[in-house]
Design a protein around this motif. Sequence first.
Motif, PDB file in Angstrom:
ATOM      1  N   ALA A 147       0.827  -1.210   0.000  1.00 11.89           N
ATOM      2  CA  ALA A 147       0.000   0.000   0.000  1.00 11.89           C
ATOM      3  C   ALA A 147       0.856   1.254   0.000  1.00 11.89           C
ATOM      4  O   ALA A 147       0.425   2.311  -0.457  1.00 11.89           O
ATOM      5  CB  ALA A 147      -0.926   0.001   1.216  1.00 11.89           C
ATOM      6  N   ALA A 148       2.089   1.137   0.498  1.00 13.55           N
ATOM      7  CA  ALA A 148       2.995   2.285   0.530  1.00 13.55           C
ATOM      8  C   ALA A 148       3.861   2.341  -0.713  1.00 13.55           C
ATOM      9  O   ALA A 148       3.963   3.372  -1.382  1.00 13.55           O
ATOM     10  CB  ALA A 148       3.872   2.233   1.782  1.00 13.55           C
ATOM     11  N   SER A 149       4.520   1.234  -1.053  1.00  9.13           N
ATOM     12  CA  SER A 149       5.395   1.179  -2.227  1.00  9.13           C
ATOM     13  C   SER A 149       5.414  -0.243  -2.771  1.00  9.13           C
ATOM     14  O   SER A 149       5.457  -1.205  -2.007  1.00  9.13           O
ATOM     15  CB  SER A 149       6.822   1.607  -1.877  1.00  9.13           C
ATOM     16  N   THR A 150       5.406  -0.332  -4.087  1.00 11.11           N
ATOM     17  CA  THR A 150       5.420  -1.637  -4.741  1.00 11.11           C
ATOM     18  C   THR A 150       6.767  -1.867  -5.415  1.00 11.11           C
ATOM     19  O   THR A 150       7.410  -0.915  -5.863  1.00 11.11           O
ATOM     20  CB  THR A 150       4.315  -1.722  -5.804  1.00 11.11           C
ATOM     21  N   PRO A 151       7.209  -3.114  -5.517  1.00 12.53           N
ATOM     22  CA  PRO A 151       8.447  -3.386  -6.249  1.00 12.53           C
ATOM     23  C   PRO A 151       8.212  -3.239  -7.747  1.00 12.53           C
ATOM     24  O   PRO A 151       7.110  -3.510  -8.236  1.00 12.53           O
ATOM     25  CB  PRO A 151       8.754  -4.846  -5.889  1.00 12.53           C
ATOM     26  N   PRO A 152       9.204  -2.793  -8.505  1.00 11.00           N
ATOM     27  CA  PRO A 152       8.997  -2.622  -9.946  1.00 11.00           C
ATOM     28  C   PRO A 152       8.840  -3.966 -10.645  1.00 11.00           C
ATOM     29  O   PRO A 152       9.495  -4.951 -10.298  1.00 11.00           O
ATOM     30  CB  PRO A 152      10.266  -1.905 -10.402  1.00 11.00           C
ATOM     31  N   PRO A 166       9.428   1.986 -10.572  1.00 12.65           N
ATOM     32  CA  PRO A 166      10.473   2.388  -9.626  1.00 12.65           C
ATOM     33  C   PRO A 166      10.612   3.903  -9.532  1.00 12.65           C
ATOM     34  O   PRO A 166      10.021   4.649 -10.308  1.00 12.65           O
ATOM     35  CB  PRO A 166      11.731   1.775 -10.241  1.00 12.65           C
ATOM     36  N   PHE A 167      11.428   4.342  -8.584  1.00 14.02           N
ATOM     37  CA  PHE A 167      11.788   5.747  -8.421  1.00 14.02           C
ATOM     38  C   PHE A 167      10.572   6.597  -8.041  1.00 14.02           C
ATOM     39  O   PHE A 167       9.501   6.098  -7.779  1.00 14.02           O
ATOM     40  CB  PHE A 167      12.483   6.286  -9.677  1.00 14.02           C
ATOM     41  N   GLY A 168      10.770   7.900  -8.004  1.00 13.12           N
ATOM     42  CA  GLY A 168       9.696   8.794  -7.593  1.00 13.12           C
ATOM     43  C   GLY A 168       9.045   9.474  -8.775  1.00 13.12           C
ATOM     44  O   GLY A 168       9.621  10.377  -9.385  1.00 13.12           O
ATOM     45  N   VAL A 169       7.863   9.038  -9.139  1.00 17.41           N
ATOM     46  CA  VAL A 169       7.133   9.676 -10.228  1.00 17.41           C
ATOM     47  C   VAL A 169       5.644   9.639  -9.908  1.00 17.41           C
ATOM     48  O   VAL A 169       5.125   8.655  -9.382  1.00 17.41           O
ATOM     49  CB  VAL A 169       7.402   8.979 -11.583  1.00 17.41           C
TER      50      VAL A 169
END
Length: 234
Positions: A7-12, A198-201
């Motif tokens: 829910a916070a961040s997913t793996p690419p 990935p990364f911040g977008v």
Amino acid sequence: YTNLDYAASTPPLAEVVSALQQFLPYYSSIHRGTGFKSQIATAAYEGARSAVHAFFGARPDDVVVFTRNTTESINLLAGSLPDGTSIVTFATEHHANLLPWRRDRLHVTSLAAPRSAEAAVAALDRHLDRAGADLVAVTGASNVTGELWPVRELAHVAHAHGARILLDAAQLAPHFPVSVADFGVDYLAASGHKMYAPFGVGVLIGRPDWLQRSAPFLRRSEERRVGKECRSRW
């Protein structure tokens, strides 16, 4: 290892990593160069904008603005609103859809947490009928409870009272088809890092008028501006 942090961040995704690796040899400046690699990078960047526009079912005249995440997208819209704009949210919103509206030049109202989807629609209808508003800002899916919000119905109520509506799709977009046009929302904010990128977008999609009339959200230094003007004279 079991990842409970999606829910916070997913793996690419592997396909995304592969695409990035294929592009890296051509990485270069965007919209600021005429070389071969710069033209490739610019085409890839604008191609991504078109792909995002299509993926989210945006209207032909909607703009696609890349940001770092949903939070920055909402802050971008908040910073673009005319002075005196009135905004309505619900107390159950993520902080990213609560704090950006708290500005001295804006008027924000937070409605109490509804007990059901029907109650949310009714509460918004009552408030807009009584006090009106320029913008309604709501989530599509809660990051706490997982419940889905009645976006289409809320958009219908907002438009019936002459208000626009922003959809915070950070948690909804990774799991359900989202269409700006079909949902009837005026703006949509989402984060790539919650959608296996990935990364911040992030992205803000929506009507261009408020954005076009506002002051720049991120400003370059005076030295860079003067330097650019000097180079343009040659």
